[in-house]
Every structure is written in C-alpha cells, then in structure tokens.
Design a protein around this motif. Sequence first.
Motif, PDB file in Angstrom:
ATOM      1  N   MET A   1      46.499  31.181  29.618  1.00 53.30           N
ATOM      2  CA  MET A   1      45.692  30.191  30.299  1.00 53.30           C
ATOM      3  C   MET A   1      44.304  30.167  29.687  1.00 53.30           C
ATOM      4  SD  MET A   1      44.765  30.235  34.309  1.00 53.30           S
ATOM      5  CE  MET A   1      43.447  29.264  34.940  1.00 53.30           C
ATOM      6  N   SER A   2      43.842  29.015  29.295  1.00 52.50           N
ATOM      7  CA  SER A   2      42.504  28.876  28.752  1.00 52.50           C
ATOM      8  C   SER A   2      41.510  28.848  29.897  1.00 52.50           C
ATOM      9  CB  SER A   2      42.400  27.580  27.944  1.00 52.50           C
ATOM     10  OG  SER A   2      41.056  27.363  27.594  1.00 52.50           O
ATOM     11  N   ASN A   3      40.470  29.633  29.786  1.00 54.83           N
ATOM     12  CA  ASN A   3      39.486  29.700  30.849  1.00 54.83           C
ATOM     13  C   ASN A   3      38.242  28.885  30.530  1.00 54.83           C
ATOM     14  OD1 ASN A   3      40.958  31.384  32.589  1.00 54.83           O
ATOM     15  ND2 ASN A   3      40.546  33.086  31.214  1.00 54.83           N
ATOM     16  N   ASN A   4      38.285  28.061  29.448  1.00 60.76           N
ATOM     17  CA  ASN A   4      37.170  27.192  29.139  1.00 60.76           C
ATOM     18  C   ASN A   4      36.974  26.229  30.289  1.00 60.76           C
ATOM     19  OD1 ASN A   4      36.955  28.503  26.723  1.00 60.76           O
ATOM     20  ND2 ASN A   4      38.060  26.944  25.562  1.00 60.76           N
ATOM     21  N   ALA A   5      35.740  26.125  30.751  1.00 60.05           N
ATOM     22  CA  ALA A   5      35.366  25.214  31.834  1.00 60.05           C
ATOM     23  C   ALA A   5      36.000  25.590  33.170  1.00 60.05           C
ATOM     24  CB  ALA A   5      35.692  23.773  31.466  1.00 60.05           C
ATOM     25  N   GLN A   6      36.545  26.779  33.273  1.00 57.92           N
ATOM     26  CA  GLN A   6      37.082  27.223  34.559  1.00 57.92           C
ATOM     27  C   GLN A   6      35.962  27.866  35.377  1.00 57.92           C
ATOM     28  OE1 GLN A   6      40.198  26.595  35.792  1.00 57.92           O
ATOM     29  NE2 GLN A   6      40.385  25.394  33.922  1.00 57.92           N
ATOM     30  N   HIS A   7      35.938  27.545  36.651  1.00 58.27           N
ATOM     31  CA  HIS A   7      34.918  28.073  37.555  1.00 58.27           C
ATOM     32  C   HIS A   7      35.623  28.486  38.844  1.00 58.27           C
ATOM     33  CE1 HIS A   7      30.835  27.288  39.779  1.00 58.27           C
ATOM     34  NE2 HIS A   7      31.321  28.505  40.014  1.00 58.27           N
ATOM     35  N   ILE A   8      35.674  29.777  39.085  1.00 62.33           N
ATOM     36  CA  ILE A   8      36.358  30.317  40.256  1.00 62.33           C
ATOM     37  C   ILE A   8      35.344  30.681  41.335  1.00 62.33           C
ATOM     38  CG2 ILE A   8      36.386  32.679  39.355  1.00 62.33           C
ATOM     39  CD1 ILE A   8      39.133  33.033  40.663  1.00 62.33           C
ATOM     40  N   ALA A   9      35.655  30.288  42.559  1.00 57.42           N
ATOM     41  CA  ALA A   9      34.868  30.714  43.714  1.00 57.42           C
ATOM     42  C   ALA A   9      35.685  31.752  44.462  1.00 57.42           C
ATOM     43  CB  ALA A   9      34.548  29.535  44.625  1.00 57.42           C
ATOM     44  N   ILE A  10      35.085  32.914  44.679  1.00 58.80           N
ATOM     45  CA  ILE A  10      35.719  33.988  45.435  1.00 58.80           C
ATOM     46  C   ILE A  10      35.063  34.021  46.811  1.00 58.80           C
ATOM     47  CG2 ILE A  10      36.081  36.481  45.589  1.00 58.80           C
ATOM     48  CD1 ILE A  10      36.005  36.523  42.497  1.00 58.80           C
ATOM     49  N   ILE A  11      35.850  33.745  47.834  1.00 56.76           N
ATOM     50  CA  ILE A  11      35.318  33.662  49.191  1.00 56.76           C
ATOM     51  C   ILE A  11      35.606  34.958  49.949  1.00 56.76           C
ATOM     52  CG2 ILE A  11      35.402  32.407  51.383  1.00 56.76           C
ATOM     53  CD1 ILE A  11      36.416  29.955  49.799  1.00 56.76           C
ATOM     54  N   ARG A  12      34.540  35.586  50.444  1.00 51.34           N
ATOM     55  CA  ARG A  12      34.678  36.755  51.335  1.00 51.34           C
ATOM     56  C   ARG A  12      33.465  36.774  52.251  1.00 51.34           C
ATOM     57  NH1 ARG A  12      37.724  39.316  54.511  1.00 51.34           N
ATOM     58  NH2 ARG A  12      37.896  41.553  54.308  1.00 51.34           N
ATOM     59  N   LEU A  13      33.642  36.395  53.511  1.00 53.26           N
ATOM     60  CA  LEU A  13      32.527  36.184  54.430  1.00 53.26           C
ATOM     61  C   LEU A  13      32.360  37.285  55.457  1.00 53.26           C
ATOM     62  CD1 LEU A  13      33.342  32.435  55.152  1.00 53.26           C
ATOM     63  CD2 LEU A  13      31.693  33.322  53.517  1.00 53.26           C
ATOM     64  N   SER A  14      33.067  38.352  55.370  1.00 50.31           N
ATOM     65  CA  SER A  14      33.189  39.319  56.450  1.00 50.31           C
ATOM     66  C   SER A  14      32.076  40.351  56.496  1.00 50.31           C
ATOM     67  CB  SER A  14      34.546  40.014  56.326  1.00 50.31           C
ATOM     68  OG  SER A  14      34.865  40.680  57.501  1.00 50.31           O
ATOM     69  N   ALA A  15      32.414  41.510  57.032  1.00 49.30           N
ATOM     70  CA  ALA A  15      31.477  42.616  57.192  1.00 49.30           C
ATOM     71  C   ALA A  15      31.155  43.267  55.845  1.00 49.30           C
ATOM     72  CB  ALA A  15      32.071  43.647  58.149  1.00 49.30           C
ATOM     73  N   MET A  16      30.096  44.057  55.826  1.00 44.64           N
ATOM     74  CA  MET A  16      29.610  44.644  54.579  1.00 44.64           C
ATOM     75  C   MET A  16      30.682  45.443  53.838  1.00 44.64           C
ATOM     76  SD  MET A  16      26.386  47.148  53.751  1.00 44.64           S
ATOM     77  CE  MET A  16      25.185  46.046  54.437  1.00 44.64           C
ATOM     78  N   GLY A  17      31.416  46.276  54.538  1.00 39.87           N
ATOM     79  CA  GLY A  17      32.437  47.087  53.878  1.00 39.87           C
ATOM     80  C   GLY A  17      33.500  46.233  53.221  1.00 39.87           C
ATOM     81  N   ASP A  18      33.920  45.169  53.899  1.00 45.69           N
ATOM     82  CA  ASP A  18      34.931  44.268  53.342  1.00 45.69           C
ATOM     83  C   ASP A  18      34.405  43.556  52.098  1.00 45.69           C
ATOM     84  OD1 ASP A  18      36.736  44.895  55.383  1.00 45.69           O
ATOM     85  OD2 ASP A  18      35.941  43.325  56.690  1.00 45.69           O
ATOM     86  N   VAL A  19      33.160  43.119  52.160  1.00 51.41           N
ATOM     87  CA  VAL A  19      32.548  42.451  51.008  1.00 51.41           C
ATOM     88  C   VAL A  19      32.356  43.456  49.873  1.00 51.41           C
ATOM     89  CG1 VAL A  19      30.504  41.219  50.175  1.00 51.41           C
ATOM     90  CG2 VAL A  19      31.451  40.672  52.431  1.00 51.41           C
ATOM     91  N   ALA A  20      31.893  44.654  50.187  1.00 50.53           N
ATOM     92  CA  ALA A  20      31.653  45.671  49.155  1.00 50.53           C
ATOM     93  C   ALA A  20      32.942  46.054  48.430  1.00 50.53           C
ATOM     94  CB  ALA A  20      31.006  46.902  49.778  1.00 50.53           C
ATOM     95  N   MET A  21      34.083  46.020  49.132  1.00 46.18           N
ATOM     96  CA  MET A  21      35.359  46.359  48.485  1.00 46.18           C
ATOM     97  C   MET A  21      35.761  45.352  47.415  1.00 46.18           C
ATOM     98  SD  MET A  21      37.906  48.076  51.278  1.00 46.18           S
ATOM     99  CE  MET A  21      38.008  46.669  52.334  1.00 46.18           C
TER     100      MET A  21
END
Length: 157
Positions: A1-21
């Motif tokens: 898969m070519s990643n040229n012009a690919q833009h990924i959004a990673i969503i994690r809105l939870s508590a600090m520990g969950d985000v830190a993981m």
Amino acid sequence: MSNNAQHIAIIRLSAMGDVAMTVPVVIALSKQYPDLKITVVSRPFFKSIFENIPNVNFFSVHTHHQHKGFLGIFKLYSDLKALGVTQIADFHNVLRSQVVRQLFAFFGKKVAATDKGRAEKKALTSLTNKDFRPLKTMTQRHLDTLEELGYSVNLDK
C-alpha cells in the motif's frame, strides 16, 4: 500500500492511562511509516504526551463545547475532513467516535476500530463456565486495528 498523501487520524478520547497506552503504537507507526501523516485526536489535556513524537500532529476535541452533542460530532467530522484525513483508526470505539468513523466510511474513506474484547472479558469474569483463555492486550488490539488499515506495525523495532 502506498502511503503517499495518506493521513490517518487515531481517535482515543478516554482517560489518561488509556491514552498513554497508545503512545508506543503511535511512535512505532510514525517510525515505520515516515511518509504517513498522523493526527492523534484526543482531549486537549493529553496534547503534551504526543508533542515530541516525529510526524505526529494533535487535534484537540472539546466534548463540552464545540464538539458536544450530535452537531458537535458532525463538527468533529468536518474538522477532521478539513485537515485532509483519509483514514480513521478508532482506538476508542464509543458512540461519538463510531459516528465520526461511519461518516468517513460513508464517504468512501478507509476506517477500522479497536475491538475492546468486551465479550472475552465478560466470559472471563462470568460466575459460571469461566473462559480462562488469555486476553489480548489493548496494545495488540490497537496494532490489529492498524493492520486492518494496511499498516503492519512491529513494536520490537
């Protein structure tokens, strides 16, 4: 898969520990796919956790203000679309992120969500007929989500 012009959004809105993981996963993704634009979508308080990761941007979600309610969810979708996001990795997988993810999918973007293993956890904690199989770690579940989008990420590197 070519990643040229690919833009990924990673969503994690939870508590600090969950985000830190998510940090080791985001670092490995950034290092192994240097041409991939990555935006972490989370609460403003967690921005500093991701500031020094190369090739990673941060988008603050304000769930009590501009991103509150259904119109706020649509605003979040619009904001991410305006950033040029082409893929969604939903590490949170709750109603707000599911709606955003489905809007992206409806418009033909590639999306994936982390299976939190709720059924397996319920089976393990059942009062009768416990299922003692080992559970996947959340880190492995996040890696599986990225794999679904075409990114094979190795934490050993």
